[in-house]
Write a protein that holds these residues in place. Structure first.
Motif, mmCIF file in Angstrom:
data_model
loop_
_atom_site.group_PDB
_atom_site.id
_atom_site.type_symbol
_atom_site.label_atom_id
_atom_site.label_comp_id
_atom_site.label_asym_id
_atom_site.label_seq_id
_atom_site.Cartn_x
_atom_site.Cartn_y
_atom_site.Cartn_z
ATOM 1 N N VAL A 256 42.358 65.297 27.821
ATOM 2 C CA VAL A 256 43.514 66.201 27.714
ATOM 3 C C VAL A 256 43.638 67.040 28.987
ATOM 4 O O VAL A 256 42.641 67.343 29.637
ATOM 5 C CB VAL A 256 43.385 67.146 26.504
ATOM 6 C CG1 VAL A 256 43.577 66.392 25.203
ATOM 7 C CG2 VAL A 256 42.065 67.865 26.501
ATOM 8 N N PRO A 257 44.890 67.424 29.329
ATOM 9 C CA PRO A 257 45.071 68.313 30.478
ATOM 10 C C PRO A 257 44.336 69.627 30.225
ATOM 11 O O PRO A 257 44.389 70.165 29.122
ATOM 12 C CB PRO A 257 46.578 68.525 30.559
ATOM 13 C CG PRO A 257 47.178 67.842 29.388
ATOM 14 C CD PRO A 257 46.157 67.038 28.706
ATOM 15 N N ASP B 191 51.539 70.963 32.022
ATOM 16 C CA ASP B 191 51.578 69.649 31.402
ATOM 17 C C ASP B 191 53.036 69.234 31.246
ATOM 18 O O ASP B 191 53.651 69.464 30.204
ATOM 19 C CB ASP B 191 50.858 69.708 30.044
ATOM 20 C CG ASP B 191 50.926 68.387 29.292
ATOM 21 O OD1 ASP B 191 51.311 67.377 29.897
ATOM 22 O OD2 ASP B 191 50.600 68.379 28.098
ATOM 23 N N ARG C 76 50.810 69.404 23.890
ATOM 24 C CA ARG C 76 50.073 68.862 25.027
ATOM 25 C C ARG C 76 49.850 67.379 24.796
ATOM 26 O O ARG C 76 49.540 66.957 23.681
ATOM 27 C CB ARG C 76 48.732 69.591 25.219
ATOM 28 C CG ARG C 76 48.916 71.088 25.482
ATOM 29 C CD ARG C 76 47.639 71.794 25.840
ATOM 30 N NE ARG C 76 47.241 71.587 27.215
ATOM 31 C CZ ARG C 76 47.802 72.210 28.256
ATOM 32 N NH1 ARG C 76 48.784 73.049 28.085
ATOM 33 N NH2 ARG C 76 47.375 71.979 29.480
ATOM 34 N N GLY D 98 47.757 64.080 25.981
ATOM 35 C CA GLY D 98 46.632 63.508 26.713
ATOM 36 C C GLY D 98 46.487 62.042 26.379
ATOM 37 O O GLY D 98 47.415 61.432 25.856
ATOM 38 N N GLU E 287 41.606 67.491 34.155
ATOM 39 C CA GLU E 287 41.476 67.054 32.761
ATOM 40 C C GLU E 287 40.093 67.348 32.192
ATOM 41 O O GLU E 287 39.091 67.349 32.918
ATOM 42 C CB GLU E 287 41.747 65.553 32.653
ATOM 43 C CG GLU E 287 43.165 65.168 33.007
ATOM 44 C CD GLU E 287 43.382 63.667 33.014
ATOM 45 O OE1 GLU E 287 44.436 63.231 32.544
ATOM 46 O OE2 GLU E 287 42.507 62.921 33.503
#
Lengths: 85, 85
Positions: B11-12, B18, B40, B42, B75
Motif C-alpha cells: 500500500v502507498p 495516492d 487508498r 494498493g 510503499e
C-alpha cells in the motif's frame, strides 16, 4: 453513524490470463527466486466510510465493488475486513 | 519442501499522495456514495512458493518484496497470510 475502515481484495478470476502476474513471476525468476509456481497480482483497496452498523458498511462496500471497483467479467472481489476506524 | 500460498499487501505509505485512490474516491462520489473519507489503492499479490517451513517462506517473501515487489521509498508491504497450498 460510525466510521468503518474496510479492506477489499480484487483479484483476477482463476483461469483468466494475468499478464501482470506473469511479468512479476518472470522478474522474480531472473532475480534468482526459482521455486515459484504461481504469481497473481490484484488490487488491495482500503475505503473509509460511515455507516450505522458493520453489516451496513459491508453492504455499501459490496455495492461499490459491483458498480465501480471490480470488473465483473474478469475479477473476483472479497471484503477482507470491516473495522472501526 | 512444502508449497505455500502467500498473500502480500502493498500500500502507498501514509502521507504520500495516492492519485489512484483520489480518482476512485471522486468516481465513487459521483456515483452517489457520499460518506467516504479516504480511499487508498494498493496491490494484493499472491505468490505460491516452495519452502521447508512457513517461517522460511515468510523470509523468502520478505526478500521478494524488498528486491522487487514494493517500492521502499513510497510503499509499505505486509505479508497477510502464509498457508499450505
Amino acid at each position: 453513524m460510525t466510521r468503518f475502515r474496510c479492506a477489499i481484495h480484487i483479484v483476477p478470476r482463476r483461469g483468466i490470463l494475468d499478464p501482470q502476474g506473469k511479468a512479476v513471476a518472470d522478474a522474480l525468476h531472473s532475480l534468482g527466486f526459482a521455486d515459484l509456481s504461481d504469481v497473481r497480482v490484484g488490487r488491495h483497496v482500503i475505503v473509509e466510510t460511515e455507516a450505522a452498523t458493520a453489516d451496513a458498511a459491508r453492504a455499501r462496500i459490496t455495492a461499490m465493488c459491483e458498480k465501480l471497483l471490480a470488473n465483473p467479467v474478469t475479477e473476483d472481489f472479497e471484503i477482507a475486513s470491516v473495522e472501526h476506524a
